[in-house]
Scaffold this motif. Sequence first.
Motif, PDB file in Angstrom:
ATOM      1  N   TYR A  93       0.759  -1.183  -0.148  1.00 12.24           N
ATOM      2  CA  TYR A  93       0.133  -0.002   0.010  1.00 12.24           C
ATOM      3  C   TYR A  93       1.032   1.264  -0.066  1.00 12.24           C
ATOM      4  N   SER A  94       0.654   2.137  -0.868  1.00 16.95           N
ATOM      5  CA  SER A  94       1.588   3.374  -1.103  1.00 16.95           C
ATOM      6  C   SER A  94       0.444   4.583  -0.786  1.00 16.95           C
ATOM      7  N   CYS A  95       1.198   5.554  -0.068  1.00 14.92           N
ATOM      8  CA  CYS A  95       0.421   6.841   0.046  1.00 14.92           C
ATOM      9  C   CYS A  95       0.804   7.719  -1.004  1.00 14.92           C
ATOM     10  N   THR A  96       0.009   8.546  -1.393  1.00 17.52           N
ATOM     11  CA  THR A  96       0.133   9.645  -2.509  1.00 17.52           C
ATOM     12  C   THR A  96      -0.324  10.843  -1.915  1.00 17.52           C
ATOM     13  N   VAL A  97       0.275  11.983  -2.290  1.00 20.32           N
ATOM     14  CA  VAL A  97      -0.198  13.286  -2.160  1.00 20.32           C
ATOM     15  C   VAL A  97      -0.220  14.299  -3.406  1.00 20.32           C
ATOM     16  N   ARG A  98      -1.177  15.134  -3.579  1.00 22.82           N
ATOM     17  CA  ARG A  98      -1.098  15.803  -4.669  1.00 22.82           C
ATOM     18  C   ARG A  98      -1.333  17.306  -4.358  1.00 22.82           C
ATOM     19  N   GLY A  99      -0.432  18.273  -4.594  1.00 21.61           N
ATOM     20  CA  GLY A  99      -0.817  19.645  -4.287  1.00 21.61           C
ATOM     21  C   GLY A  99       0.194  20.291  -4.537  1.00 21.61           C
ATOM     22  N   VAL A 100       0.633  21.518  -3.962  1.00 21.78           N
ATOM     23  CA  VAL A 100       1.354  22.739  -4.319  1.00 21.78           C
ATOM     24  C   VAL A 100       2.296  22.584  -3.202  1.00 21.78           C
ATOM     25  N   TYR A 101       3.504  22.258  -3.347  1.00 16.11           N
ATOM     26  CA  TYR A 101       4.768  22.056  -2.339  1.00 16.11           C
ATOM     27  C   TYR A 101       6.022  22.903  -2.872  1.00 16.11           C
ATOM     28  N   GLY A 102       6.109  24.006  -2.025  1.00 12.21           N
ATOM     29  CA  GLY A 102       7.218  24.937  -2.295  1.00 12.21           C
ATOM     30  C   GLY A 102       6.674  26.120  -3.031  1.00 12.21           C
ATOM     31  N   LEU A 103       6.987  27.274  -2.513  1.00 13.34           N
ATOM     32  CA  LEU A 103       6.557  28.704  -3.116  1.00 13.34           C
ATOM     33  C   LEU A 103       6.822  28.677  -4.509  1.00 13.34           C
ATOM     34  N   GLY A 104       5.880  28.942  -5.547  1.00 13.96           N
ATOM     35  CA  GLY A 104       6.156  29.082  -6.853  1.00 13.96           C
ATOM     36  C   GLY A 104       6.091  27.898  -7.548  1.00 13.96           C
ATOM     37  N   SER A 105       5.914  26.767  -6.848  1.00 10.21           N
ATOM     38  CA  SER A 105       5.722  25.484  -7.569  1.00 10.21           C
ATOM     39  C   SER A 105       4.645  25.274  -8.235  1.00 10.21           C
ATOM     40  N   SER A 106       4.364  24.351  -9.372  1.00  6.96           N
ATOM     41  CA  SER A 106       3.130  24.037  -9.883  1.00  6.96           C
ATOM     42  C   SER A 106       2.661  22.839  -8.898  1.00  6.96           C
ATOM     43  N   VAL A 107       1.347  22.387  -9.257  1.00  6.60           N
ATOM     44  CA  VAL A 107       0.808  20.939  -8.635  1.00  6.60           C
ATOM     45  C   VAL A 107       1.528  19.848  -9.402  1.00  6.60           C
ATOM     46  N   SER A 108       1.990  19.015  -8.168  1.00  4.96           N
ATOM     47  CA  SER A 108       2.715  17.902  -8.084  1.00  4.96           C
ATOM     48  C   SER A 108       2.291  16.910  -7.172  1.00  4.96           C
ATOM     49  N   ASN A 109       2.711  15.466  -7.499  1.00  6.32           N
ATOM     50  CA  ASN A 109       2.577  14.291  -6.928  1.00  6.32           C
ATOM     51  C   ASN A 109       3.622  13.715  -6.251  1.00  6.32           C
ATOM     52  N   TYR A 110       3.436  13.262  -5.089  1.00  4.50           N
ATOM     53  CA  TYR A 110       4.474  12.626  -4.196  1.00  4.50           C
ATOM     54  C   TYR A 110       3.933  11.205  -3.817  1.00  4.50           C
ATOM     55  N   TRP A 111       5.042  10.313  -3.963  1.00  9.24           N
ATOM     56  CA  TRP A 111       4.650   8.900  -3.325  1.00  9.24           C
ATOM     57  C   TRP A 111       5.339   8.499  -2.203  1.00  9.24           C
ATOM     58  N   GLY A 112       4.710   7.734  -1.237  1.00 11.34           N
ATOM     59  CA  GLY A 112       5.691   7.126  -0.248  1.00 11.34           C
ATOM     60  C   GLY A 112       6.366   5.740  -0.724  1.00 11.34           C
ATOM     61  N   GLN A 113       7.175   5.168   0.275  1.00  9.81           N
ATOM     62  CA  GLN A 113       7.772   4.120  -0.297  1.00  9.81           C
ATOM     63  C   GLN A 113       7.071   2.547  -0.338  1.00  9.81           C
ATOM     64  N   GLY A 114       5.821   2.912   0.155  1.00 12.39           N
ATOM     65  CA  GLY A 114       4.924   1.680   0.499  1.00 12.39           C
ATOM     66  C   GLY A 114       4.953   0.824   1.586  1.00 12.39           C
ATOM     67  N   ILE A 115       4.088   0.318   1.899  1.00 14.83           N
ATOM     68  CA  ILE A 115       3.908  -0.611   3.247  1.00 14.83           C
ATOM     69  C   ILE A 115       3.141  -1.875   3.109  1.00 14.83           C
ATOM     70  N   GLN A 116       3.971  -2.900   3.367  1.00 14.13           N
ATOM     71  CA  GLN A 116       3.184  -4.060   3.310  1.00 14.13           C
ATOM     72  C   GLN A 116       1.916  -4.666   4.082  1.00 14.13           C
ATOM     73  N   VAL A 117       0.878  -4.767   3.357  1.00 11.21           N
ATOM     74  CA  VAL A 117      -0.139  -5.587   4.129  1.00 11.21           C
ATOM     75  C   VAL A 117      -0.281  -6.958   3.807  1.00 11.21           C
ATOM     76  N   THR A 118      -0.360  -7.931   4.831  1.00 12.58           N
ATOM     77  CA  THR A 118      -0.697  -9.200   4.342  1.00 12.58           C
ATOM     78  C   THR A 118      -1.807  -9.801   5.343  1.00 12.58           C
ATOM     79  N   VAL A 119      -2.763 -10.446   4.420  1.00  8.72           N
ATOM     80  CA  VAL A 119      -3.872 -11.010   5.139  1.00  8.72           C
ATOM     81  C   VAL A 119      -3.890 -12.477   4.925  1.00  8.72           C
ATOM     82  N   SER A 120      -3.475 -13.008   6.137  1.00 11.45           N
ATOM     83  CA  SER A 120      -3.534 -14.731   5.930  1.00 11.45           C
ATOM     84  C   SER A 120      -5.013 -15.357   6.004  1.00 11.45           C
ATOM     85  N   SER A 121      -5.222 -16.471   5.348  1.00 15.96           N
ATOM     86  CA  SER A 121      -6.400 -17.086   5.175  1.00 15.96           C
ATOM     87  C   SER A 121      -6.550 -18.117   6.356  1.00 15.96           C
TER      88      SER A 121
END
Length: 121
Positions: A93-121
Amino acid sequence: QVQLVESGGGLVQTGGSLRLSCAASGDILSNDIMGWYRQAPGKKRELVATITSGGTEDYGAQVHGRFSISRDNAKNTVYLQMNRLKPEDTAVYSCTVRGVYGLGSSVSNYWGQGIQVTVSS
């Protein structure tokens, strides 16, 4: 630049629950959309859930009714409450954000490194 720190993943049995968190930090001017995607081995990345700064939520069909997304705008943090988990929810599962980061910047996306979720049966 934005840093995303994800937490809360792990191993859980079918029917159990987990809560993921993703905290954004850095030069954040606006966090318009925050959310989660997931990718299982051999499959394409798919939408789990997103939430806008105004609180509008969107869910992938596979999780609708079982997962709930929320955010704390003051903390720049997004949460994913996952209930009634199934083995097919197993993925990175990876987190993502979209917005404006930094003065004068345009809209951009960032992603997290991801985290494992395991569901056992």
